[in-house]
Design an enzyme around this catalytic site. Structure first.
Site, PDB file in Angstrom:
ATOM      1  N   GLU A  75      -4.950  34.162 -10.020  1.00  0.00           N
ATOM      2  CA  GLU A  75      -6.037  35.080  -9.637  1.00  0.00           C
ATOM      3  C   GLU A  75      -6.446  34.986  -8.162  1.00  0.00           C
ATOM      4  O   GLU A  75      -7.623  34.812  -7.844  1.00  0.00           O
ATOM      5  CB  GLU A  75      -7.247  34.844 -10.553  1.00  0.00           C
ATOM      6  CG  GLU A  75      -6.892  35.064 -12.014  1.00  0.00           C
ATOM      7  CD  GLU A  75      -8.007  34.720 -12.991  1.00  0.00           C
ATOM      8  OE1 GLU A  75      -9.123  34.392 -12.563  1.00  0.00           O
ATOM      9  OE2 GLU A  75      -7.744  34.772 -14.210  1.00  0.00           O
TER      10      GLU A  75
ATOM     11  N   GLU B 214      -1.546  36.363 -21.232  1.00  0.00           N
ATOM     12  CA  GLU B 214      -2.849  36.081 -21.860  1.00  0.00           C
ATOM     13  C   GLU B 214      -3.269  37.268 -22.727  1.00  0.00           C
ATOM     14  O   GLU B 214      -4.406  37.727 -22.670  1.00  0.00           O
ATOM     15  CB  GLU B 214      -3.916  35.786 -20.791  1.00  0.00           C
ATOM     16  CG  GLU B 214      -3.554  34.622 -19.892  1.00  0.00           C
ATOM     17  CD  GLU B 214      -4.643  34.237 -18.886  1.00  0.00           C
ATOM     18  OE1 GLU B 214      -5.796  34.675 -19.039  1.00  0.00           O
ATOM     19  OE2 GLU B 214      -4.321  33.489 -17.944  1.00  0.00           O
TER      20      GLU B 214
END
Ligand code: 9MR
Length: 380
Positions: free
Chosen positions: A164, A269
């Site tokens: 991220e 995810e």
């Protein structure tokens, strides 16, 4: 390190496809979990099927979840136990117990073991977050990567080296790493991970990587590494999606664009929220307190059939795409094992009852699981 017996998995799939029950029988056999073939087995010819595991599976509290994991999945990711604040809460004080148990479980089960994550702005202890001196920050990064990747060298199959690092418009997130060290930190952390565990695959992992602007950012990172002679093996698309979005075409375009840079793609995810999102409500301030709100928690007693079917449809639509792109995709990992344990019960509003995964609160496979089994059985 995973030494999967492909022959066995393939045999299971073939038995299922040929001599096993016809697809019409699947609805009857889906709940007979003892004899039914597993998701991991039927998708083994295409990609690993993974799940995020947490402390409760590792310490045996969630034995039912652990049983599902061992039966249905061929890869694991640590949901929290390898994050910086858990594994090195203070400088040079490491807490290895849970991470060791995680790696041991993956080895025992011959799974593809993912390390998550070496460098992330979140779940980062204050001593790192508050560092302003570039040399000190480089030292923290180096010591952390050497210690963690070094301890599990040869055991972790692939590391989410960096998590991220991008904003939604594709620019770099103003994390402590970027603010203090600039773009160079990205090259340095991948280079170091490569040096410490040369056989592990190295990934960049992020959410909303279907968004065209953010996609460009991820491609920039892959090229930055490649131009500097540093290896990046894959881009992880987290895939925290919902029943309506993102559009499949966007996900497809991103998979194609990442593959074109020469890296593998993994869905890392995956989960599908079925609940209203405060950000979608016109005029509703996100900071408004929605806890206890019936409107925002519409299914506390169970998921209506109509929504269960929409969830199955959406999972099927996504897996159709993953099968279409299987040459580029090496793994599809769900962010959890069963609904009871999903982070989406507590985010973005605490105390809700969400239904994002393939197994329900009674540990039974849902309609979506049955559909994914049928899809695999009917693929070309
Ligand atoms: O699922 C994780 C949750 O239990 C933690 O509280 C949270 C802390 O930030 O992290 C969650 O996992 C995140 C993952 O590590 C990175 N991508 C987003 C995931 C969901 O927030």
């Amino acid at each position: 390190m995973r030494l999967i017996n492909y022959g066995f998995l393939l045999l299971c799939s073939l038995i299922y496809l040929g001599c096993g029950p016809s697809t019409a029988d699947v609805s009857e056999t889906a709940s007979n979990t003892e004899s039914a073939p597993s998701l991991g087995a039927v998708y083994a010819p295409n990609f690993y099927i993974g799940a995020a595991v947490n402390r409760v599976q590792l310490d045996g509290t969630d034995s039912a979840g652990l049983a599902i994991l061992e039966r249905e999945f061929t890869s694991i990711t640590p949901e929290n136990v390898m994050k910086w604040e858990n594994i090195q809460p203070e400088a040079n004080r490491f807490e290895w117990d849970m991470a060791d148990a995680y790696v041991e479980l993956g080895e025992q089960q011959d799974m593809w073991i993912v390390g998550h994550t070496l460098v992330w702005h979140s779940q980062l202890p204050d001593y790192v977050k508050e560092t302003t001196d570039p040399d000190q920050l480089r030292t923290y990064l180096e010591e952390h990567i050497r210690a963690v990747a070094g301890r599990y060298k040869g055991k972790i199959d692939g590391w989410d080296v960096l998590n991220e690092a991008l904003n939604e418009d594709g620019s770099y997130r103003e994390s402590v790493f970027y603010k203090v060290l600039g773009e160079q930190y990205i090259v340095d952390v991948f280079r170091l991970a490569q040096e410490v565990d040369p056989d592990a695959e190295l990934y960049y992992n992020d959410y909303n990587l279907n968004n065209p602007e953010k996609r460009e950012g991820a491609i920039r990172i892959a090229k930055l590494l490649q131009d500097n002679g540093v290896r990046i093996d894959g881009i992880g698309m987290q895939a925290h999606y919902n029943l309506n979005g993102p559009p499949i075409s966007q996900v497809r375009n991103s998979i194609d664009a990442y593959a074109a840079t020469g890296v593998k793609v993994m869905i890392t995810e995956l989960d599908l929220t079925v609940l209203p999102n405060p950000w979608d409500l016109e005029g509703a301030a996100v900071e408004q307190n929605f806890e206890e709100s019936e409107m925002m928690n519409p299914y506390p007693g169970g998921l209506p059939d109509s929504v269960q079917i929409r969830l199955a449809d959406r999972y099927e639509e996504l897996f159709r795409l993953f099968l279409e792109k299987h040459e580029h995709i090496t793994r599809v990992t769900f962010w959890g094992i069963h609904d009871n344990q999903s982070w989406l019960n507590g985010w973005p509003i605490r105390g809700r009852t969400n239904y994002p995964l393939l197994f329900d609160r009674q540990f039974k496979p849902k309609k979506a699981h049955e559909r994914l089994m049928q899809l695999a059985a009917n693929r070309d």
